[in-house]
Scaffold this active site. Structure first.
Site, PDB file in Angstrom:
ATOM      1  N   PHE A 148       6.153  10.998  -6.901  1.00  0.00           N
ATOM      2  CA  PHE A 148       7.545  11.325  -6.593  1.00  0.00           C
ATOM      3  C   PHE A 148       8.444  10.428  -7.415  1.00  0.00           C
ATOM      4  O   PHE A 148       8.317   9.207  -7.370  1.00  0.00           O
ATOM      5  CB  PHE A 148       7.863  11.149  -5.103  1.00  0.00           C
ATOM      6  CG  PHE A 148       9.272  11.564  -4.775  1.00  0.00           C
ATOM      7  CD1 PHE A 148       9.599  12.897  -4.586  1.00  0.00           C
ATOM      8  CD2 PHE A 148      10.297  10.619  -4.705  1.00  0.00           C
ATOM      9  CE1 PHE A 148      10.903  13.291  -4.330  1.00  0.00           C
ATOM     10  CE2 PHE A 148      11.608  11.011  -4.447  1.00  0.00           C
ATOM     11  CZ  PHE A 148      11.918  12.348  -4.256  1.00  0.00           C
ATOM     12  N   ASP A 233       7.189   3.080 -11.720  1.00  0.00           N
ATOM     13  CA  ASP A 233       8.255   3.410 -10.770  1.00  0.00           C
ATOM     14  C   ASP A 233       8.053   2.573  -9.514  1.00  0.00           C
ATOM     15  O   ASP A 233       7.174   2.855  -8.699  1.00  0.00           O
ATOM     16  CB  ASP A 233       8.198   4.916 -10.453  1.00  0.00           C
ATOM     17  CG  ASP A 233       9.279   5.355  -9.462  1.00  0.00           C
ATOM     18  OD1 ASP A 233       9.866   4.488  -8.780  1.00  0.00           O
ATOM     19  OD2 ASP A 233       9.518   6.576  -9.360  1.00  0.00           O
ATOM     20  N   LYS A 262      15.742   1.324  -4.077  1.00  0.00           N
ATOM     21  CA  LYS A 262      15.823   1.253  -2.615  1.00  0.00           C
ATOM     22  C   LYS A 262      16.174  -0.125  -2.026  1.00  0.00           C
ATOM     23  O   LYS A 262      17.265  -0.304  -1.498  1.00  0.00           O
ATOM     24  CB  LYS A 262      14.536   1.799  -2.007  1.00  0.00           C
ATOM     25  CG  LYS A 262      14.414   3.313  -2.288  1.00  0.00           C
ATOM     26  CD  LYS A 262      13.301   3.976  -1.529  1.00  0.00           C
ATOM     27  CE  LYS A 262      13.457   5.496  -1.534  1.00  0.00           C
ATOM     28  NZ  LYS A 262      12.556   6.217  -2.423  1.00  0.00           N
TER      29      LYS A 262
HETATM   30  C1  PLP Z   1      12.885   7.352  -3.318  1.00  0.00           C
HETATM   31  C2  PLP Z   1      12.178   7.373  -4.608  1.00  0.00           C
HETATM   32  C3  PLP Z   1      12.811   7.831  -5.784  1.00  0.00           C
HETATM   33  C4  PLP Z   1      14.189   8.464  -5.776  1.00  0.00           C
HETATM   34  O1  PLP Z   1      15.182   7.561  -5.399  1.00  0.00           O
HETATM   35  P1  PLP Z   1      16.639   8.125  -5.003  1.00  0.00           P
HETATM   36  O2  PLP Z   1      17.430   6.882  -4.766  1.00  0.00           O
HETATM   37  O3  PLP Z   1      16.458   8.966  -3.783  1.00  0.00           O
HETATM   38  O4  PLP Z   1      17.124   8.915  -6.161  1.00  0.00           O
HETATM   39  C5  PLP Z   1      12.125   7.730  -6.973  1.00  0.00           C
HETATM   40  N1  PLP Z   1      10.889   7.219  -7.029  1.00  0.00           N
HETATM   41  C6  PLP Z   1      10.242   6.778  -5.929  1.00  0.00           C
HETATM   42  C7  PLP Z   1       8.872   6.202  -6.056  1.00  0.00           C
HETATM   43  C8  PLP Z   1      10.858   6.860  -4.677  1.00  0.00           C
HETATM   44  O5  PLP Z   1      10.206   6.461  -3.581  1.00  0.00           O
END
Ligand code: PLP
Length: 407
Positions: A148, A233, A262
């Protein structure tokens, strides 16, 4: 601990019929409206208390309404709210330096940072940087299935979940996908058109699936052999949650590009893309920008977050609390398996649907997430106490037992 069902928790008018709801239906109808939070606890409009084992999806790692962050942002709000990125502001250099030191696990890693406002944007920056670094014809990014990376058009295509792509075709080109933890499949995707491999250290949304050491080390070696970037990521895993500053540090590799968001603002929207200095140097003035990226309110929050995390040694807290939470869960008769790192865990439940369990837990005052039909995701704040752990595990055991008996 309260076991009273938290019914009628919505404020008047919040979702009183689809016709009158002013919010687009991109999420299902909410069953609770929160009005206040403190540490690991949330309160709804009726004063019901909830224990938060989700942290706004790994965002409020220091707990709700943390005084150091509230104070930093409030002070900044009364002094300078915003100027253009054409000018310097007070905190962004300090925050970038602290990020660089966290990437280097306590010593400077020698990279540079681009600030933005979300996880998806930090990944967009990484993807653009990879294309700029690779040059024309070398633009493909290899990601993993079940990954994701966000919901913008490019990060949606990076996200290795084809079911999410279909309604939004055509998506931007330039993404390939390999089987998770399968080094040979990554290698099969590599050719002279590939600029980067882009992976999460633990797939969060995909079900809390940690990478293996061999996989991450193998990808690093492949990228080195071929002059390809290894981008990680860390939007969900970064900043202490897994028991290290960054998830990749569990695997003994150093990536070329690291994205985060986050937990960086503990709720103030901020994202960052870090890159090795020679990779960062591929960006020229005018190549990438965002109005709010690194603006004073967001960076004042991030500065307070990083200073607080350093002061309390947040990664060590997460590692030890994660171990205690795992041990307590494994001792529960309803738990088949616990996986993850630190305080990013998935709990495989015995005999009950995790999404129903999560909904019932919310009614009784515990916030969790059904990440798959069989597993709950837990991501409590890193400051979680043993009392909170005991309370949460007791509730999970009670609700899962009841629902398993009823089914
Ligand atoms: C939450 C998340 C995203 C997206 O972040 P947003 O702030 O919602 O755009 C991207 N990569 C990972 C691994 C995530 O958990």
């Amino acid at each position: 601990m309260t076991t009273t069902p938290h019914t009628a928790a919505l404020a008047e008018g919040a979702t009183d019929g689809l016709e009158r709801c002013p919010i687009m239906p991109t999420y299902g109808p909410p069953s609770v409206q929160f009005v206040r939070g403190s540490g690991a606890e949330l309160f709804d409009a009726h004063g019901n208390r909830y224990l938060d084992f989700l942290s706004g999806l790994a965002v409020t790692s220091l707990g709700h309404s943390h005084p150091a962050i509230a104070e930093a942002v409030t002070e900044q709000l009364g002094r300078l709210q915003h100027v253009s990125n054409l000018y310097a502001t007070e905190h962004n250099g300090a925050v970038a330096t602290m990020i660089d030191t966290a990437i280097g696990d306590g010593s400077p890693a020698g990279g540079q940072v681009f600030f933005c406002n979300s996880g998806a944007e930090s990944n967009e920056a990484a993807i653009k940087l990879a294309r700029r670094f690779g040059g024309h014809g070398r633009h493909n990014v290899v990601c993993a299935f079940q990954s994701f990376h966000g919901r913008t058009l490019a990060t949606l295509h990076a996200t290795g979940q084809p079911a999410k792509w279909e309604t939004f075709q055509p998506l931007p080109e330039g993404f390939r996908h390999a089987v998770w933890n399968d080094l040979a499949d990554i290698e099969r995707q590599l050719d002279e058109t590939v600029a980067a491999v882009f992976l999460e250290p633990v797939q969060g949304e995909g079900g809390v699936n940690p990478a293996t050491i061999e996989f991450f080390q193998g990808v690093r070696a492949l990228c080195d052999e071929r002059g390809i970037l290894f981008m990680v990521d860390e939007v969900q895993t970064g900043l202490g949650r897994t028991g290290r500053w960054f998830g990749f540090q569990h695997f003994g590799v150093t990536p070329d590009v690291v994205t985060m968001a986050k937990a960086l603002g503990n709720g103030m929207p901020i994202g960052a893309c870090w890159a090795r200095a020679d990779v960062a140097a591929s960006f020229q003035p005018g190549d990438h920008a965002t109005t709010y990226g690194g603006q004073p309110l967001a960076t004042s929050a991030a500065r307070a977050v990083l200073e607080t995390m350093r002061a309390i040694d947040a990664p060590t807290l997460a590692a030890s609390a994660g171990q205690r939470l795992t041990d307590a869960l494994m001792a529960s008769p309803v738990v088949d398996e616990v996986r993850g790192l630190g305080l990013l865990l998935a709990v495989e439940l015995r005999g009950a649907d995790a999404r129903l369990v999560s909904a019932e837990l919310l009614r009784r005052g515990l916030v969790t997430n059904g990440v798959t039909p069989t597993a709950l995701r837990l991501a409590p704040p890193l400051i979680i106490t043993d009392e909170h752990i005991a309370e949460a595990v007791a509730m999970i055991t009670e609700v899962t037992t009841e629902l398993a008996e009823a089914s």
